[in-house]
Design an enzyme around this catalytic site. Structure first.
Site, PDB file in Angstrom:
ATOM      1  N   HIS A   1       0.841  -1.194   0.000  1.00 42.83           N
ATOM      2  CA  HIS A   1       0.000   0.000   0.000  1.00 42.83           C
ATOM      3  C   HIS A   1       0.874   1.241   0.000  1.00 42.83           C
ATOM      4  CE1 HIS A   1      -4.050  -1.761   1.662  1.00 42.83           C
ATOM      5  NE2 HIS A   1      -3.582  -2.418   0.619  1.00 42.83           N
TER       6      HIS A   1
ATOM      7  N   TYR B   1      -9.509   5.490   7.221  1.00 42.96           N
ATOM      8  CA  TYR B   1      -9.739   5.876   8.615  1.00 42.96           C
ATOM      9  C   TYR B   1     -10.786   6.976   8.613  1.00 42.96           C
ATOM     10  CZ  TYR B   1      -5.307   3.523   9.809  1.00 42.96           C
ATOM     11  OH  TYR B   1      -4.301   2.611   9.986  1.00 42.96           O
TER      12      TYR B   1
ATOM     13  N   PRO C   1      -4.477   0.460  18.377  1.00 39.86           N
ATOM     14  CA  PRO C   1      -4.207  -0.014  17.017  1.00 39.86           C
ATOM     15  C   PRO C   1      -4.367   1.039  15.928  1.00 39.86           C
ATOM     16  CG  PRO C   1      -6.329  -0.806  17.779  1.00 39.86           C
ATOM     17  CD  PRO C   1      -5.689  -0.134  18.953  1.00 39.86           C
TER      18      PRO C   1
ATOM     19  N   LYS D   1       0.894   0.068  14.895  1.00 35.88           N
ATOM     20  CA  LYS D   1       2.269   0.014  15.382  1.00 35.88           C
ATOM     21  C   LYS D   1       2.593  -1.175  16.281  1.00 35.88           C
ATOM     22  CE  LYS D   1       3.638   3.478  13.202  1.00 35.88           C
ATOM     23  NZ  LYS D   1       3.945   2.947  11.897  1.00 35.88           N
TER      24      LYS D   1
ATOM     25  N   TYR E   1       3.731   6.783   9.844  1.00 29.64           N
ATOM     26  CA  TYR E   1       2.894   5.644   9.469  1.00 29.64           C
ATOM     27  C   TYR E   1       3.720   4.549   8.806  1.00 29.64           C
ATOM     28  CZ  TYR E   1      -1.349   3.143   8.225  1.00 29.64           C
ATOM     29  OH  TYR E   1      -2.327   2.188   8.138  1.00 29.64           O
TER      30      TYR E   1
END
Length: 390
Positions: free
Chosen positions: A72, A201, A293, A297, A385
């Site tokens: 991704h 998200y 979550p 990580k 990220y």
């Protein structure tokens, strides 16, 4: 038994450390209280940083991840009924993440360990580390009704938040930091195509939602729920209806519903134990820290712990130097706290906190609006990220 490194826990951290040690010719034994089948039944994270993927390659267990994992190059943040893409690849100079389930990581590492002759003892009861503050530590446990002992040079506690390794440390030798969040994640897995090729998200007035996946045909979805909610009160149809309410209209209409294969509620917490070394006992992974979550990580932090710990142990045996193990706790915690900060920020930005009221919602909106009007802010998000360097 006698070995150099006794590893408590057969999750990804313990297996990864064990395989790296085996490849380096350093004897190790893994002791696990649960059965192999139970370990493989745990459904956990599924987003791997490049560093974690590289460690799997180094362990010789990355072939299936490279063949079946989903690279991704971005994520979407949804708010105000719109989706905004974060170009991870472009903002970080070509870095990406790989979607590949923790269960598959565990299976690949187990298979590699079996192929290379690594020793793993499952269903070991009453595991206890002893004398780790002295020169000759050892483990005791019970197996098939017999009491067993493993003498070793070092003990690696990779047995999770509820494991015995951290609990064995005297209270006055360890300090813990914790934040309990006033909500949980209700998650399901369903054999339906994901609504998007990258994660979404969503920040919504009804609460947070996440659209994720395990493959091109298996989806993983979450919605924020009250901390005291029960899975039994969430039949599949109620979940799908609530998920759609929290997504932008076009995205909601594209969601394909199906029967859930697994459904559970996970509480959210931030937790760190310091230090991560106690004489000849080292903590790694969830034994030392937990992150919500939201930032993906948890598994990746376990991998970075293993990176530092393995390097230190290798230096000890191959270079006769204690520098690496002496620096382990400081190095690991420096990266842990940065990941804790990022996960805390993602959680606070994307979730609804009832006590914050309308003012808190306005602050969240301002934060997200600023984010997508600032290249610098987006770069900070992207760098964290995809994973900070080891």
């Amino acid at each position: 038994m006698r070995t150099k490194i006794a590893i408590i826990g057969s999750g990804p951290a313990g297996l990864l450390l064990g395989q790296l040690l085996t490849n380096a010719g350093i004897d190790n034994v893994i002791v696990e209280r649960a059965s192999k089948e139970h370990v493989l039944s745990r459904i956990r994270a599924g987003v791997l940083e490049e560093g974690m993927a590289g460690l799997l390659d180094e362990a010789g267990a990355g072939d299936r991840m490279r063949a079946e994992g989903l690279p991704h190059e971005g994520i979407d943040l949804a708010f105000d009924n719109r989706r905004h893409r974060v170009d991870l690849f472009g903002l970080t100079g070509g870095k990406r993440v790989i979607v590949y389930g923790q269960t598959e990581v565990t299976r690949d590492l187990m298979d590699k360990r079996a192929a290379t002759g690594g020793v793993s003892i499952y269903q070991a009861a009453n595991v206890l580390p002893h004398d780790f503050n002295r020169d000759r530590p050892y483990l005791t446990f019970e197996k098939d009704g017999r009491e067993m002992r493993i003498d070793c040079d070092f003990i690696a506690g990779c047995d999770g938040y509820h494991g015995i390794a951290r609990k064995s440390v005297p209270e006055d030798a360890i300090e813990t930091f914790e934040r309990i969040y006033p909500f949980g994640w209700l998650g399901i897995i369903a054999d339906v195509p994901p609504v998007n090729h990258e994660l979404i998200y969503a920040n919504h007035e009804r609460g947070f939602a996440l659209c994720s996946m395990r493959s091109t045909t298996r989806s993983r979805y979450y919605v924020q729920v009250e901390a005291d909610e029960r899975v039994e009160d969430w039949p599949d149809q109620r979940f799908w209806d609530e998920l759609r309410r929290r997504l932008p209209q076009g995205t909601a209409e594209a969601v394909i519903a199906g029967p859930s294969l697994e459904k559970s509620i996970a509480p959210l917490r931030s937790f760190v134990a310091e230090p991560m070394r106690f004489g000849r006992l080292f903590l790694a992974g969830d034994a030392a820290h937990i992150v919500p979550p939201t930032g993906a990580k948890g598994l990746n932090l376990a991998a970075s712990d293993v990176r530092y710990l393995f390097d230190g142990i290798r230096e000890y045996y191959l270079e006769k130097s204690t520098a690496g193990i002496d620096d382990y706790s400081q190095k690991a915690l420096s990266r842990v706290w940065k990941a804790e900060r990022f996960s805390w920020w993602m959680t606070n930005t994307m979730h609804r906190f009832p006590e914050q009221g309308p003012f808190g919602q306005k602050i969240q909106h301002a934060e997200l609006d600023y984010l997508f009007h600032s290249q610098a802010a987006l770069t900070v998000l992207a760098e964290n990220y995809v994973g900070l360097p080891y």
